[in-house]
Every structure is written in structure tokens, then in C-alpha cells.
Scaffold this active site. Structure first.
Site, PDB file in Angstrom:
ATOM      1  N   ASP A  33       0.776  -1.071   0.124  1.00  6.61           N
ATOM      2  CA  ASP A  33      -0.116  -0.131  -0.131  1.00  6.61           C
ATOM      3  C   ASP A  33       0.936   1.367  -0.069  1.00  6.61           C
ATOM      4  O   ASP A  33       0.424   2.294  -0.785  1.00  6.61           O
ATOM      5  CB  ASP A  33      -0.971   0.096   1.174  1.00  6.61           C
ATOM      6  CG  ASP A  33      -1.933  -0.988   1.101  1.00  6.61           C
ATOM      7  OD1 ASP A  33      -2.629  -1.339   2.102  1.00  6.61           O
ATOM      8  OD2 ASP A  33      -2.246  -1.418  -0.099  1.00  6.61           O
ATOM      9  N   GLU A 109      -5.476 -30.910 -19.332  1.00  6.64           N
ATOM     10  CA  GLU A 109      -5.765 -29.753 -18.304  1.00  6.64           C
ATOM     11  C   GLU A 109      -7.305 -29.575 -17.862  1.00  6.64           C
ATOM     12  O   GLU A 109      -8.124 -30.451 -18.389  1.00  6.64           O
ATOM     13  CB  GLU A 109      -5.358 -28.409 -18.939  1.00  6.64           C
ATOM     14  CG  GLU A 109      -5.859 -28.107 -20.284  1.00  6.64           C
ATOM     15  CD  GLU A 109      -5.180 -27.105 -21.247  1.00  6.64           C
ATOM     16  OE1 GLU A 109      -5.649 -26.233 -21.343  1.00  6.64           O
ATOM     17  OE2 GLU A 109      -4.067 -27.534 -21.880  1.00  6.64           O
ATOM     18  N   LYS A 111     -10.945 -28.204 -17.375  1.00  2.00           N
ATOM     19  CA  LYS A 111     -11.926 -27.203 -17.961  1.00  2.00           C
ATOM     20  C   LYS A 111     -12.627 -26.555 -17.109  1.00  2.00           C
ATOM     21  O   LYS A 111     -13.231 -26.809 -16.268  1.00  2.00           O
ATOM     22  CB  LYS A 111     -12.860 -28.249 -18.777  1.00  2.00           C
ATOM     23  CG  LYS A 111     -13.919 -27.361 -19.475  1.00  2.00           C
ATOM     24  CD  LYS A 111     -14.776 -28.125 -20.570  1.00  2.00           C
ATOM     25  CE  LYS A 111     -15.496 -27.603 -21.745  1.00  2.00           C
ATOM     26  NZ  LYS A 111     -16.407 -26.451 -21.109  1.00  2.00           N
ATOM     27  N   ASP A 113     -14.934 -23.702 -15.271  1.00  3.56           N
ATOM     28  CA  ASP A 113     -16.286 -23.480 -15.630  1.00  3.56           C
ATOM     29  C   ASP A 113     -16.399 -21.839 -15.273  1.00  3.56           C
ATOM     30  O   ASP A 113     -17.075 -21.628 -14.126  1.00  3.56           O
ATOM     31  CB  ASP A 113     -17.079 -24.278 -14.699  1.00  3.56           C
ATOM     32  CG  ASP A 113     -18.462 -24.328 -15.386  1.00  3.56           C
ATOM     33  OD1 ASP A 113     -18.803 -23.787 -16.350  1.00  3.56           O
ATOM     34  OD2 ASP A 113     -19.452 -24.900 -14.626  1.00  3.56           O
ATOM     35  N   TYR A 222      -5.377 -20.621 -20.838  1.00  2.00           N
ATOM     36  CA  TYR A 222      -5.185 -21.818 -21.521  1.00  2.00           C
ATOM     37  C   TYR A 222      -4.653 -22.067 -22.868  1.00  2.00           C
ATOM     38  O   TYR A 222      -4.435 -23.032 -23.549  1.00  2.00           O
ATOM     39  CB  TYR A 222      -6.022 -22.986 -21.072  1.00  2.00           C
ATOM     40  CG  TYR A 222      -7.364 -22.134 -21.275  1.00  2.00           C
ATOM     41  CD1 TYR A 222      -7.955 -21.946 -22.740  1.00  2.00           C
ATOM     42  CD2 TYR A 222      -8.447 -21.917 -20.367  1.00  2.00           C
ATOM     43  CE1 TYR A 222      -9.347 -21.391 -22.988  1.00  2.00           C
ATOM     44  CE2 TYR A 222      -9.503 -21.409 -20.394  1.00  2.00           C
ATOM     45  CZ  TYR A 222     -10.205 -21.226 -21.756  1.00  2.00           C
ATOM     46  OH  TYR A 222     -11.233 -20.705 -21.833  1.00  2.00           O
ATOM     47  N   LYS A 309     -16.696 -34.017 -20.261  1.00  6.40           N
ATOM     48  CA  LYS A 309     -17.366 -33.361 -19.419  1.00  6.40           C
ATOM     49  C   LYS A 309     -17.684 -34.466 -17.914  1.00  6.40           C
ATOM     50  O   LYS A 309     -17.846 -35.585 -18.235  1.00  6.40           O
ATOM     51  CB  LYS A 309     -18.940 -32.887 -19.917  1.00  6.40           C
ATOM     52  CG  LYS A 309     -18.560 -31.946 -20.807  1.00  6.40           C
ATOM     53  CD  LYS A 309     -18.690 -30.537 -20.532  1.00  6.40           C
ATOM     54  CE  LYS A 309     -19.942 -30.124 -20.288  1.00  6.40           C
ATOM     55  NZ  LYS A 309     -20.015 -28.612 -20.485  1.00  6.40           N
ATOM     56  N   CYS A 403     -52.864 -22.153   4.323  1.00  3.31           N
ATOM     57  CA  CYS A 403     -51.378 -21.741   4.608  1.00  3.31           C
ATOM     58  C   CYS A 403     -50.905 -22.249   5.757  1.00  3.31           C
ATOM     59  O   CYS A 403     -51.718 -22.296   6.861  1.00  3.31           O
ATOM     60  CB  CYS A 403     -51.626 -20.353   4.885  1.00  3.31           C
ATOM     61  SG  CYS A 403     -50.155 -19.378   5.245  1.00  3.31           S
ATOM     62  N   CYS A 406     -50.916 -19.687   8.563  1.00  2.00           N
ATOM     63  CA  CYS A 406     -51.979 -18.636   9.301  1.00  2.00           C
ATOM     64  C   CYS A 406     -53.353 -19.439   8.973  1.00  2.00           C
ATOM     65  O   CYS A 406     -54.520 -19.229   9.553  1.00  2.00           O
ATOM     66  CB  CYS A 406     -51.984 -17.525   8.768  1.00  2.00           C
ATOM     67  SG  CYS A 406     -52.520 -17.356   6.947  1.00  2.00           S
ATOM     68  N   CYS A 421     -51.010 -17.685  -0.556  1.00  2.00           N
ATOM     69  CA  CYS A 421     -51.801 -17.231   0.890  1.00  2.00           C
ATOM     70  C   CYS A 421     -52.488 -15.881   0.544  1.00  2.00           C
ATOM     71  O   CYS A 421     -51.350 -14.931   0.544  1.00  2.00           O
ATOM     72  CB  CYS A 421     -51.268 -17.384   1.932  1.00  2.00           C
ATOM     73  SG  CYS A 421     -51.848 -16.954   3.640  1.00  2.00           S
ATOM     74  N   CYS A 427     -50.853 -12.825   7.934  1.00  2.00           N
ATOM     75  CA  CYS A 427     -49.910 -14.007   7.955  1.00  2.00           C
ATOM     76  C   CYS A 427     -48.745 -13.596   8.190  1.00  2.00           C
ATOM     77  O   CYS A 427     -47.951 -13.065   7.628  1.00  2.00           O
ATOM     78  CB  CYS A 427     -50.129 -14.532   6.466  1.00  2.00           C
ATOM     79  SG  CYS A 427     -49.135 -15.939   6.122  1.00  2.00           S
TER      80      CYS A 427
HETATM   81  S1  IVH Z   1      -9.474 -24.385 -25.108  1.00  2.00           S
HETATM   82  C1  IVH Z   1     -10.192 -23.967 -29.860  1.00  2.00           C
HETATM   83  N1  IVH Z   1      -8.949 -25.073 -22.668  1.00  2.00           N
HETATM   84  O1  IVH Z   1     -14.609 -24.333 -22.673  1.00  2.00           O
HETATM   85  C2  IVH Z   1     -10.114 -24.326 -28.308  1.00  2.00           C
HETATM   86  N2  IVH Z   1     -10.977 -24.252 -23.186  1.00  2.00           N
HETATM   87  O2  IVH Z   1     -16.214 -25.623 -25.037  1.00  2.00           O
HETATM   88  C3  IVH Z   1      -9.963 -23.263 -27.215  1.00  2.00           C
HETATM   89  N3  IVH Z   1     -12.551 -23.836 -21.455  1.00  2.00           N
HETATM   90  O3  IVH Z   1     -15.003 -21.676 -24.771  1.00  2.00           O
HETATM   91  C4  IVH Z   1     -10.667 -23.514 -25.919  1.00  2.00           C
HETATM   92  N4  IVH Z   1     -11.278 -24.589 -19.821  1.00  2.00           N
HETATM   93  O4  IVH Z   1     -14.372 -21.114 -22.374  1.00  2.00           O
HETATM   94  C5  IVH Z   1      -9.849 -24.770 -23.407  1.00  2.00           C
HETATM   95  N5  IVH Z   1      -8.441 -25.471 -20.498  1.00  2.00           N
HETATM   96  C6  IVH Z   1      -9.228 -25.089 -21.342  1.00  2.00           C
HETATM   97  C7  IVH Z   1     -10.559 -24.810 -20.937  1.00  2.00           C
HETATM   98  C8  IVH Z   1     -11.380 -24.158 -21.974  1.00  2.00           C
HETATM   99  C9  IVH Z   1     -12.533 -24.245 -20.055  1.00  2.00           C
HETATM  100  C10 IVH Z   1     -13.825 -23.434 -21.883  1.00  2.00           C
HETATM  101  C11 IVH Z   1     -13.433 -22.146 -22.951  1.00  2.00           C
HETATM  102  C12 IVH Z   1     -14.038 -22.664 -24.173  1.00  2.00           C
HETATM  103  C13 IVH Z   1     -15.075 -23.636 -23.780  1.00  2.00           C
HETATM  104  C14 IVH Z   1     -15.049 -24.710 -24.850  1.00  2.00           C
END
Ligand code: IVH
Length: 666
Positions: A33, A109, A111, A113, A222, A309, A403, A406, A421, A427
Site C-alpha cells: 500500500d 488440463e 476445463k 467453468d 489456457y 465433461k 396456509c 395462518c 396465501c 400471515c
Molecule cells: S481450449 C479452440 N482449454 O471451454 C479451443 N477451453 O467448450 C479453445 N474452457 O469456450 C478452448 N477450460 O471457455 C480450452 N483448459 C481449457 C478450458 C477451456 C475451459 C472453456 C472455454 C471454451 C469452452 C469450450
């Protein structure tokens, strides 16, 4: 001096990365800071060295801006999905077939969310952040992205990053920040985000970047794209990007056989539950860029990558009993009370059954074994019944007809699934819900009156309608459990302070059916006062933007009730605001509050005088000449070159007519 400013920026960027990306801070928050303060002070003294990407500029502004869109340089495709190890294996086999007699290394790697983002860097500086949009065009959200502390705004010139590159990743709201945000929203009677993904994308599209900054977004990258990448494979390019300062997918592994891929899936299917951020699967990518090029793309996705998935987690548990709960608006919600069961790391004991139609559709019987699922959603859902485990002769769950609070017979709103209700003013849970709503932060913001206090105030007979809050005496409050003189005074002072809340918030606080935060604002601005609103007919109400016949009817019924009119009269006597400020009435706002704006040049949409009025109407100040205190220049055609140069050298933003009108929402 210039050297010191650059040195401070370098140091702050470095410590920022150590803290947010590497999780290995070297200095205390306080020391950080102090460096920041020194830089702020020097930048204020030397506006000629201003830089919109300085670490001091991460805080975000309060200006509202609509987003501009732009075409992606390279389209943002999605990935093909698979749902089983076998499908992933057959993808690997198809890749091998397309690359006969070649070694294929796969990168595994997580995925993540969240919501995807593309960042463009030129000469070591972040020039643009763009959402995925429709894959071809996305929204420019640079200002909001700049508030994410783990994203480098400028790169170290010696880090070795290409002069121009794009980096893609996921904007995320970590679980901890997500839980905090939802707890806050619950306290404010705002709708909860169903999952961190919705929260992240909603936040990224928030117009107020100071609010974005507060919510605690993070980002993980990524995918790097550039004409001059450092390596010929995905893995090394990502490692290199980590060296440039990016938070790169931390779980990244080279896999050399189908067995290793399967092992990776089995491991992370379980271990992902311990990660601080939400994930919905795994991604496998062919590591070699040459092989990627050879494999190419289908119309929708690359052939060189695939998503696996995770299955939604599901548990089977026994229904103990169904309770029926009454909300502020009288809607009765059935809730399944379950034998506690562990699901995605939390113990589930209750799940909403939403309404009568859902109970019938699932055909739930007393004591049934129910499937509970938690997919991407946070709130567990009942998705089915194991009928084979049903006790013979068990009876179907019946919706209550009276309800539960009441005893009043319930009524079903025509065309809707909900039972209500109708005993609004007798109530208890409805009255308590309205007291709590009235006092919440986004409404009257009376500190100290939450759900529990609202219940106590009602049960002790101290508050029966919201106007009673303004008659409360400290000695009465001190009698409540958990209250002392200090907390009692807090409520009294909070109530006093709430008398300043603008009309639109008072309107929202009143619990008029279907009139939420946004509609209260629109209605307050359109009608200007409660007296006008109370006198309006249905057709007049429907002339207000976004008011339909149902809402109009709700408003008319509300004011037709003597009890509401009396409550409003008492609130008015207590000193609450039942008229909009003239400024709001004319369509003004606070979007330019605190800003000094210079007008220069000639305009086509409004006259100069009109622009002057508009600036003031929206809370800004029109000033004559450009100085370091100027916040922005509204520039028309033919702005003088000397003025332009001065504004540019001071780093003052220059808005054209369109940009200005967009900001004030015209
Ligand atoms: S690679 C052309 N790597 O998943 C490929 N995507 O359904 C580029 N996502 O729109 C994507 N983790 O938002 C890639 N390790 C990962 C990811 C990833 C999440 C998402 C991304 C993409 C969607 C694809």
C-alpha cells in the site's frame, strides 16, 4: 521523477504478480500500500506521465458504459464434448489415424467453468479484452477486465513475450468469492447466482467497474495465439506465458499413452472437488502445433482438442417429509426434507420442490427414495424417484390446501404454478418477510434489522407494519435477544438515516407485487411522486416503459388497500421521500458525478448549451479550460489542435458525441 514512477510501476506489477499469480508475496500488504500511495502521489503531481495501464488504474470507474463489440481476429470456437473415457479414447484413436506413423503427445488440463475471454497485447501492453460473444464478434470489456488483479496490464520488456499476441482463458469467480457474493445478495433480497459461471459472466458484463473490482474475479489462461510463438508446442507456450506474468492453467500434464490419459481422467474426476474454482470437465489437446495445423478444424471446433465433461453428481436419499414455506409475497414453496447425504462436498438436507406441478410430474410419494443432483448448479435439485424402493401402499405427497402459517385457504394464481396465501396482512411470515425486505441494504438500508430481528420485532408486537419501525424506542429494542444499548442505537440511527433514501428505493422497499429494483427506478423516474402513482389508471400505468397489465393491476390493487395507504401516510409523516428529486424526474442521473468536463468543437446531435445542461443533469460540472483536474473532454468536430494536444499530453480521455450520449444513456 519519471524514473521513480517507472520503478514504482515495475515494483508494484512484480509484487502484484507474486501475490495474485504466484501466491508467494515477498512484502506485506502494508508495504504494498505504501508503494501504491507513493505512486499515486507522484502521478497526481506529474500528470504528464499518466498511463491508463498504471497499477493505480485498476480500481475502476463509476461511469456506466454500454459495451462496444468487435470482430475476433481469430474466431473463438468451442470444443466437442465427450462424456466417457471410451469416447476420449476413440478421439485419440481418430487423431492417430489422421496422423499415421507419428508420435502423438496429448496435453491434459482442467476445463474451468467460467466465461471465456480473449486478451490482446501489443508491445507489452494490454490493448483489449473481448468476450467470446457469438464466437465471431465479442464485447469489449477491457475496463472491467483491468480490475482483475491477477491479469498483467503491462509486461516486463525483457520477459520474452512476442510483440503482438492473443491469450485466451477463463474469467472465474472462485468458490470463496462466489459464496460471499451470494450471502450478500441473499441479505439484500436479490436473486442468487445459480453457479460461479453465471456469477462470473454477469459480473463481467456489469456496467460499473468499481462493483466488478469488489466482487473478486480471477482469470486462468489456457491458449496463446501469435505469429511469433516461442515454442512449437502448446505445453511450452503455456509455460512461457506463465513466465510473462499470466496465471496459466496450473494443472497441465503431457500424456503419452491412452493409459496415461485414462489415469489423468480418473485422478481429476475426484481431485477437482478440492480445487478453489469451479470446473466442469477436462480438456485434452494435441501438444504439437504442427500436428494441430494438420488436424485442422471442423465447422464448430478444432479436431486437435476435445472436452471431457464430468457427470453431474447424484445421490439417492430418503424423503423424511415435505414442508411448505411461505414467502414475503405469500407464495407457498414445497421443500423436501431429506436424510442428510453428502453431495459434491456438502451435506444436503433440504431441496426445493418448487411447486405443485413438479411434485406431480415426479410423482413423489411419502418416504420415497429420491435422486438429488448437483450439476453446475449450487442448489441441489430433486431429479427423480427410485420407484423400486417404494413402500407398498405409500401415499402420494399432497400439496397443502391451507396456509401452513395462518390456516387461510390457498388460492392458485391463474395461469401460474404457484399457490398463494391471500392473507397478506395477517400471515406472519409474509409480514416478517416484508419488514426484512424494507430494511435491507438496497432498500432502506437500516443496519441491524435482518431476518432474525424482523422476526423478533414482529413476534413481540413491536412492528406490525413497516411504518412502526420509525416509532421504535431504544428501550424497546434493548429488550430483544442479542441487543444492547449500542445495537439498539444502531437501528434508531439507521432508521433516521433511511429518511434520506431516494424515492425509487422507498418504492422498492414497499413490496408492491412484481415491482423490483429496476422497475422501481423506471416508475419513480416516469411518475415523479407517490401521489401521481396512486392516482394513475391501468392504461396510464401501462404507458410506462416495461409496465404490463399484470404489473399495473398489482400496483392498483396495492394502493386500493386501505392498510397500504395508511402505512404510506405514516411513512410520509415520519419523513421518508415520496417524491423524486427534480433531476431524476427530468431523466437525470449521477453517472457523471464528480467529473469536470470540458466541451470543445461543434456538435450535430445537440447544441453546446444543451450539452452543458446534460452534463449538469447527470451530476457533472462543465468547466471552461483543460487542466490536470479535467476528467474528460467532450469533443465535437474541429476541436482546436492545441486543446487536443494538451488533453492528450495530460492523458485526459476524449469522448466524442456518441460516446458521451451512450454514457448518459441517451
Ligand atoms: S481450449 C479452440 N482449454 O471451454 C479451443 N477451453 O467448450 C479453445 N474452457 O469456450 C478452448 N477450460 O471457455 C480450452 N483448459 C481449457 C478450458 C477451456 C475451459 C472453456 C472455454 C471454451 C469452452 C469450450
Amino acid at each position: 521523477m519519471e524514473e521513480r514512477i517507472h520503478e514504482l510501476r515495475r515494483q508494484l506489477n512484480r509484487h502484484n504478480k507474486l501475490y495474485y499469480v504466484d501466491n508467494a508475496p515477498e512484502i506485506s500488504d502494508r508495504e504494498f500500500d505504501e508503494l501504491m500511495k507513493e505512486l499515486e502521489r507522484l502521478e497526481a503531481l506529474h500528470p504528464e506521465f499518466a498511463d491508463p495501464l498504471s497499477p493505480t488504474q485498476r480500481v475502476g470507474s463509476d461511469l456506466n458504459k454500454a459495451f462496444e463489440s468487435i470482430e475476433h481476429t481469430r474466431p473463438m470456437l468451442s470444443l466437442a464434448n465427450t462424456y466417457s473415457i471410451e469416447e476420449v479414447d476413440s478421439w485419440i484413436n481418430s487423431v492417430r489415424k489422421l496422423l499415421p506413423s507419428e508420435e502423438v503427445t496429448i496435453c491434459g488440463e482442467m476445463k474451468y467453468d467460467g466465461t471465456s475471454i480473449s486478451l490482446i497485447y501489443e508491445h507489452g501492453r494490454l490493448v483489449r479484452a473481448v468476450t467470446r460473444g457469438d464466437g465471431t464478434r465479442g464485447d469489449i470489456v477491457t475496463d472491467n477486465v483491468k480490475t482483475i488483479p491477477s491479469i498483467p496490464l503491462t509486461l516486463d520488456p525483457d520477459c520474452g513475450a512476442p510483440d503482438e499476441f492473443e491469450i485466451r482463458g477463463e474469467i472465474l469467480l472462485p468458490w470463496a468469492a462466489f459464496d460471499r457474493l451470494n450471502r450478500e445478495r441473499e441479505a439484500n433480497d436479490e436473486p442468487l447466482f445459480a453457479n460461479p459461471r453465471n456469477a462470473a459472466s454477469g459480473t463481467l458484463k456489469t456496467l460499473n467497474s468499481a462493483e466488478v473490482s469488489r466482487r473478486g474475479l480471477d482469470a486462468i489462461f489456457y491458449y496463446v495465439l501469435s505469429d511469433s510463438l516461442p515454442a512449437d508446442n502448446h505445453y511450452d507456450n503455456l509455460r512461457a506465458a506463465a513466465g510473462w506474468g499470466f496465471k496459466v492453467a496450473p494443472i497441465l500434464q503431457r500424456l503419452h499413452s491412452i493409459e496415461q490419459v485414462d489415469e489423468f481422467i480418473r485422478r481429476w474426476d475426484v481431485e477437482r472437488k478440492t480445487l478453489p474454482v469451479a470446473t466442469d470437465g477436462l480438456v485434452f489437446k494435441v501438444d504439437s502445433l504442427r500436428q494441430q495445423l494438420n488436424l485442422g478444424f471442423t465447422a464448430k471446433s478444432p479436431r486437435w482438442a476435445i472436452a471431457y465433461k464430468f457427470a453431474a453428481e447424484r445421490a439417492l436419499t430418503k424423503l423424511r417429509y415435505v414442508t411448505f414455506e411461505v414467502g414475503r409475497m405469500g407464495i407457498v414453496t414445497p421443500v423436501a426434507n431429506l436424510e442428510p447425504v453428502l453431495l459434491s462436498g456438502t451435506i444436503v438436507k433440504r431441496a426445493s420442490l418448487h411447486n405443485e406441478d413438479i411434485i406431480r410430474k415426479l410423482d413423489i410419494h411419502q418416504g420415497d427414495m429420491l435422486y438429488v443432483e448437483k450439476g453446475g448448479e449450487i442448489i441441489p435439485k430433486i431429479t427423480g424417484v427410485d420407484t423400486s424402493a417404494r413402500e407398498p401402499g405409500s401415499r402420494p405427497v399432497e400439496f397443502v390446501t391451507e396456509c401452513p402459517a395462518c390456516g387461510t385457504p390457498l388460492v392458485r394464481v391463474e395461469g401460474e404454478a404457484a399457490w398463494v396465501c391471500p392473507n397478506k396482512y395477517g400471515c406472519p411470515p409474509q409480514i416478517i418477510g416484508r419488514i426484512e425486505h424494507f430494511a435491507a441494504r438496497k432498500m432502506m438500508n437500516i443496519d441491524g434489522i435482518g431476518a432474525e430481528t424482523a422476526q423478533q420485532l414482529y413476534e413481540r408486537g413491536l412492528v406490525r407494519s413497516t411504518a412502526d419501525i420509525y416509532d421504535l424506542q431504544p428501550e424497546q429494542l434493548e429488550l430483544l435477544s442479542g441487543f444492547g444499548p449500542r445495537s439498539a442505537m444502531r437501528v434508531i440511527e439507521g432508521a433516521e438515516e433511511s429518511k434520506k433514501a431516494p424515492f425509487e428505493r422507498v418504492l422498492y422497499a414497499l413490496s408492491i407485487p412484481n415491482v423490483g429494483a429496476t422497475m422501481s427506478k423506471k416508475i419513480a423516474r416516469a411518475v415523479g411522486s407517490i401521489d401521481r402513482l396512486m392516482a394513475m389508471s391501468a392504461p396510464e400505468l401501462c404507458a410506462i416503459e416495461d409496465v404490463g397489465p399484470t404489473m399495473a393491476e398489482g400496483i392498483i390493487d396495492y394502493f386500493a388497500d386501505e392498510r397500504n395507504r395508511e402505512n404510506i401516510a405514516r411513512l410520509r409523516n415520519a419523513g421518508l421521500q415520496f417524491e423524486a428529486q427534480v433531476k431524476q424526474y427530468l431523466g437525470g442521473s449521477d453517472v457523471l458525478a464528480g467529473l469536470s468536463i470540458v466541451i470543445s468543437g461543434t456538435f450535430s446531435r445537440h447544441s453546446r448549451d444543451e450539452y452543458k445542461e446534460l452534463i449538469e443533469l447527470h451530476g457533472g460540472k462543465n468547466v471552461g479550460s483543460i487542466s490536470k483536474k479535467t476528467s474528460a473532454v467532450l469533443a465535437g468536430e474541429n476541436m482546436g489542435p492545441a486543446k487536443l494536444e494538451k488533453a492528450q499530453s495530460l492523458g485526459i480521455p476524449i469522448w466524442n458525441e456518441e460516446e458521451f450520449l451512450k454514457k448518459i444513456g441517451e
